[in-house]
Design a protein around this motif. Structure first.
Motif, mmCIF file in Angstrom:
data_model
loop_
_atom_site.group_PDB
_atom_site.id
_atom_site.type_symbol
_atom_site.label_atom_id
_atom_site.label_comp_id
_atom_site.label_asym_id
_atom_site.label_seq_id
_atom_site.Cartn_x
_atom_site.Cartn_y
_atom_site.Cartn_z
ATOM 1 N N ASP A 15 -2.562 -0.910 -0.599
ATOM 2 C CA ASP A 15 -2.723 -0.287 0.710
ATOM 3 C C ASP A 15 -2.819 1.229 0.534
ATOM 4 N N GLU A 16 -3.302 1.885 1.563
ATOM 5 C CA GLU A 16 -3.489 3.331 1.503
ATOM 6 C C GLU A 16 -2.182 4.083 1.289
ATOM 7 N N ILE A 39 -7.340 -2.363 -7.012
ATOM 8 C CA ILE A 39 -8.165 -1.373 -6.330
ATOM 9 C C ILE A 39 -7.353 -0.783 -5.185
ATOM 10 N N TRP A 40 -7.718 0.424 -4.790
ATOM 11 C CA TRP A 40 -6.979 1.168 -3.778
ATOM 12 C C TRP A 40 -7.816 1.277 -2.524
ATOM 13 N N ALA A 66 -12.095 2.025 1.264
ATOM 14 C CA ALA A 66 -12.328 2.004 2.712
ATOM 15 C C ALA A 66 -11.225 2.771 3.428
ATOM 16 N N PRO A 67 -11.137 4.079 3.207
ATOM 17 C CA PRO A 67 -10.037 4.853 3.805
ATOM 18 C C PRO A 67 -10.051 4.796 5.330
ATOM 19 N N GLY A 68 -8.848 4.718 5.886
ATOM 20 C CA GLY A 68 -8.697 4.788 7.333
ATOM 21 C C GLY A 68 -8.908 3.489 8.086
ATOM 22 N N VAL A 105 -7.539 -4.325 6.542
ATOM 23 C CA VAL A 105 -7.004 -4.359 5.179
ATOM 24 C C VAL A 105 -6.740 -5.811 4.766
ATOM 25 N N LEU A 106 -6.118 -6.592 5.652
ATOM 26 C CA LEU A 106 -5.868 -8.011 5.349
ATOM 27 C C LEU A 106 -7.179 -8.762 5.130
#
Length: 119
Positions: A6-7, A25-26, A31-33, A39-40
């Motif tokens: 997660d971010e 991967i981050w 996909a920031p924001g 995210v799920l």
């Protein structure tokens, strides 16, 4: 292990996880924001276990019934340096073989894990 960080997981932690041979991967880079729901969904499409510090994922999975078939690992650790967090996260990830299909909560004293709800 295939992981999606997660971010809120520091990028240094993700780099350390990768240096230990895990496929991580981050979301902050990919996909920031995006929202927690997204995210799920990203984790599901990518077939990755989500690692996070965000307690909202428990509500999304258990109360709202969102799908997270590859697992969620929620870290509830005391504030520490990114390198200290990285070391702890890797030790925890390598301490247990089964994370997929589980919602796990990791604090400084224990790991609690339960099966994800069937959808």
């Amino acid at each position: 292990m295939r992981l999606l960080a997660d971010e809120n997981i520091p990028s240094l932690v993700v780099k350390f996880i990768c240096s230990r041979g895990h496929d991580a991967i981050w979301i902050g880079e990919k996909a920031p924001g995006i929202s927690d729901r997204e995210v799920l969904s990203f984790a599901t499409v990518e077939r990755r276990t989500l690692i996070t510090f965000d307690t909202d994922f428990g509500e999304l999975v258990f109360r709202l019934g969102l799908d997270a078939p590859f697992g969620v690992i929620l870290f509830r650790l005391p504030s520490d340096s990114p390198s200290g967090i990285a070391q702890t996260v890797v030790e925890v990830l390598e301490s247990q073989a089964v994370w997929i299909g589980r919602f796990s909560v990791v604090d400084e004293n224990r790991i609690r894990t339960r099966p994800l709800p069937s959808t």
